[in-house]
Design a protein around this motif. Structure first.
Motif, mmCIF file in Angstrom:
data_model
loop_
_atom_site.group_PDB
_atom_site.id
_atom_site.type_symbol
_atom_site.label_atom_id
_atom_site.label_comp_id
_atom_site.label_asym_id
_atom_site.label_seq_id
_atom_site.Cartn_x
_atom_site.Cartn_y
_atom_site.Cartn_z
ATOM 1 N N ALA A 29 -118.665 -46.780 27.583
ATOM 2 C CA ALA A 29 -119.258 -47.253 26.172
ATOM 3 C C ALA A 29 -120.541 -46.548 26.340
ATOM 4 C CB ALA A 29 -120.090 -48.890 27.432
ATOM 5 N N VAL A 51 -126.989 -49.864 28.928
ATOM 6 C CA VAL A 51 -125.350 -50.163 29.285
ATOM 7 C C VAL A 51 -126.040 -50.028 31.069
ATOM 8 C CG1 VAL A 51 -123.600 -49.026 30.319
ATOM 9 C CG2 VAL A 51 -124.185 -48.544 27.535
ATOM 10 N N ILE A 53 -124.552 -53.957 27.023
ATOM 11 C CA ILE A 53 -123.671 -53.816 27.275
ATOM 12 C C ILE A 53 -123.811 -54.162 29.100
ATOM 13 C CG2 ILE A 53 -121.748 -52.457 27.546
ATOM 14 C CD1 ILE A 53 -121.914 -51.442 25.054
ATOM 15 N N ALA A 110 -118.055 -51.206 23.604
ATOM 16 C CA ALA A 110 -119.474 -50.476 22.334
ATOM 17 C C ALA A 110 -118.589 -50.291 20.558
ATOM 18 C CB ALA A 110 -119.373 -48.801 22.741
ATOM 19 N N VAL A 138 -126.568 -44.869 33.072
ATOM 20 C CA VAL A 138 -126.301 -46.058 33.103
ATOM 21 C C VAL A 138 -127.598 -46.547 34.170
ATOM 22 C CG1 VAL A 138 -124.645 -47.537 34.003
ATOM 23 C CG2 VAL A 138 -123.956 -45.681 32.670
ATOM 24 N N ALA A 191 -118.181 -48.265 32.138
ATOM 25 C CA ALA A 191 -119.809 -48.176 31.622
ATOM 26 C C ALA A 191 -120.089 -46.584 31.025
ATOM 27 C CB ALA A 191 -120.841 -47.788 33.321
ATOM 28 N N GLY A 206 -114.514 -49.768 27.883
ATOM 29 C CA GLY A 206 -116.194 -48.690 27.434
ATOM 30 C C GLY A 206 -115.587 -48.437 26.192
ATOM 31 N N TYR A 224 -126.847 -60.397 28.152
ATOM 32 C CA TYR A 224 -125.463 -59.547 27.259
ATOM 33 C C TYR A 224 -125.033 -59.721 25.418
ATOM 34 C CZ TYR A 224 -121.665 -62.551 28.222
ATOM 35 O OH TYR A 224 -121.078 -63.444 28.545
#
Length: 398
Positions: free
Chosen positions: A20, A33, A4, A322, A69, A17, A318, A100
């Motif tokens: 996710a 991420v 991601i 996901a 992250v 972020a 986020g 991605y």
């Protein structure tokens, strides 16, 4: 491992972020991420009209690092939605290609700078560096030779940002002038092409805003625009020439130019059309959040380009990016009821509720709320992964 990728280190990007990470951990899945941003800090942009704007920041590594992250310090130059790659340039000039599986574009917005003669002499507070330059300029005014406009400021744009700057500028200029025994006239002039102050704020809070402008002795020049500017004066469309050392431009915002890299519909502000789950319409695997996204908020109204909507949009984006990747349930965007809190400098503040902007609070109570928003509520937790992820799961700003 699935990837991601989040573009943007502002409120929407940071919370995309974090959201996710929270959603993938809850699902027990390992997903990488990554957030790419040209800066090292989350800039608290709503506070850049205040003094000492360089302090209005939070290191990204203190929010993203504790939750795992990966941060890439680079400027995005191209997005290829067919190949699902993003090209970026690091500070040293090295080019990167970032793949991605799912992408969140949260690159924010930018001020539309004027192009009239002398526009290079005009300040703004759109970025940390621009706000710092403006703040330093004000502090250096005593070094200039005495002149009729040395402590005169002309603020162009009587919207939210322009009003917050203008209502605080008189006090700042007087403090600077008095500290150096100048004894010169201090003036703040507010210019707008509309014939009322704060046209986009509606009629609800206008009496309170007008009262504050009168109390602070801010001069109005409505129904006018700027024709040209020099280091010592500004000329308005009416032909009036105002001696001034300080012109601040606040009129007009558009979404990041990166939205043009996505083959989706955009509105007049350049924002990408997204569905209730913040998926970009007609573009697989791409989401948008914050100032780059045009999404219905409530009662047929679209979200505003503001921190108020950017934070929950990031959290929903986020979670949903996901969920899309992992096959779990997405959540439709559902922000808090709309409201505004406008700082009016020494004259207080005004709080409204609803899209008709009914006045809810004024005076010291409103000022206390504005203080709490600016100094407490909009800041993310730092260094503590549990608190950061818990906040990512609170979709309400309340």
């Amino acid at each position: 491992m699935k990837d991601i990728l989040v573009i943007g280190g502002g409120f929407a990007g940071v919370w995309s972020a974090a959201g996710a990470v929270r959603a993938t951990r809850e699902a027990g899945e390992a997903v990488r991420v990554t957030l790419v941003s040209g800066g090292d800090d989350l800039v608290v942009r709503p506070r850049l009209y205040e003094e000492d704007p360089e302090t209005m920041r939070v290191p990204l590594d203190r929010v993203l690092g504790p939750i795992g992250v990966r941060r890439v310090a680079a400027t995005v130059t191209a997005i290829d939605t067919g190949a699902r790659t993003v090209r970026a340039v690091e500070r040293a000039g090295e080019e990167l290609t970032l793949p991605y599986d799912k992408l969140v574009l949260a690159a924010g917005s930018r001020l539309v700078r004027p192009d009239f003669p002398g526009a290079q002499n005009v300040f703004d507070i759109d970025t940390m560096s621009a706000a710092a330059e403006f703040d330093h300029h004000l502090r250096r005014l005593p070094r200039r030779a005495p002149s009729p406009g040395r402590y005169t400021a002309v603020v162009v744009g009587a919207g939210f940002t322009g009003l917050e700057i203008a209502t605080g500028l008189g006090e700042r200029l007087r403090k600077i002038a008095d500290a150096h025994g100048a004894g010169e006239e201090v003036r703040v002039v507010l210019v707008d092409r509309a014939d009322v102050i704060g046209p986009e704020l509606g009629a609800g809070p206008r009496p309170q805003i007008d009262d504050a402008v009168d109390e602070l002795k801010i001069e109005r020049r409505l129904g006018r625009t700027v024709e040209s500017a020099t280091l010592d004066e500004v000329t308005l469309s009416s032909g009036e020439v105002i001696p001034t050392a300080t012109v601040v431009w606040t009129a007009g915002m558009v979404a990041s130019a990166l939205t043009a890299q996505i083959p989706g519909e955009r509105d007049r502000l350049g924002r990408l059309s997204v569905d209730a789950f913040l998926r970009v319409t007609g573009v697989p695997d791409v989401y948008a959040a914050g100032d780059t996204a045009s999404v219905l908020a409530e009662d047929g109204h679209y979200a505003t380009q503001s921190c108020q909507h950017a934070q929950p949009m990031g959290k929903f984006a986020g979670h949903n990016v996901a969920a899309d990747l992992l096959g779990t349930d997405p959540l439709p965007f559902g922000p808090d009821p709309y409201g505004t809190c406008l700082d009016l400098g020494p004259a207080g503040a005004v709080v409204t509720e609803g899209w008709d902007r009914t006045v809810l609070m004024t005076g010291e109570d409103a000022k206390t709320m504005k203080r709490n928003i600016n100094t407490l509520w909009i800041y993310p937790p730092v260094d503590d992964p549990e608190q950061i992820l818990a906040q990512a799961g609170r979709f309400s700003n309340l």
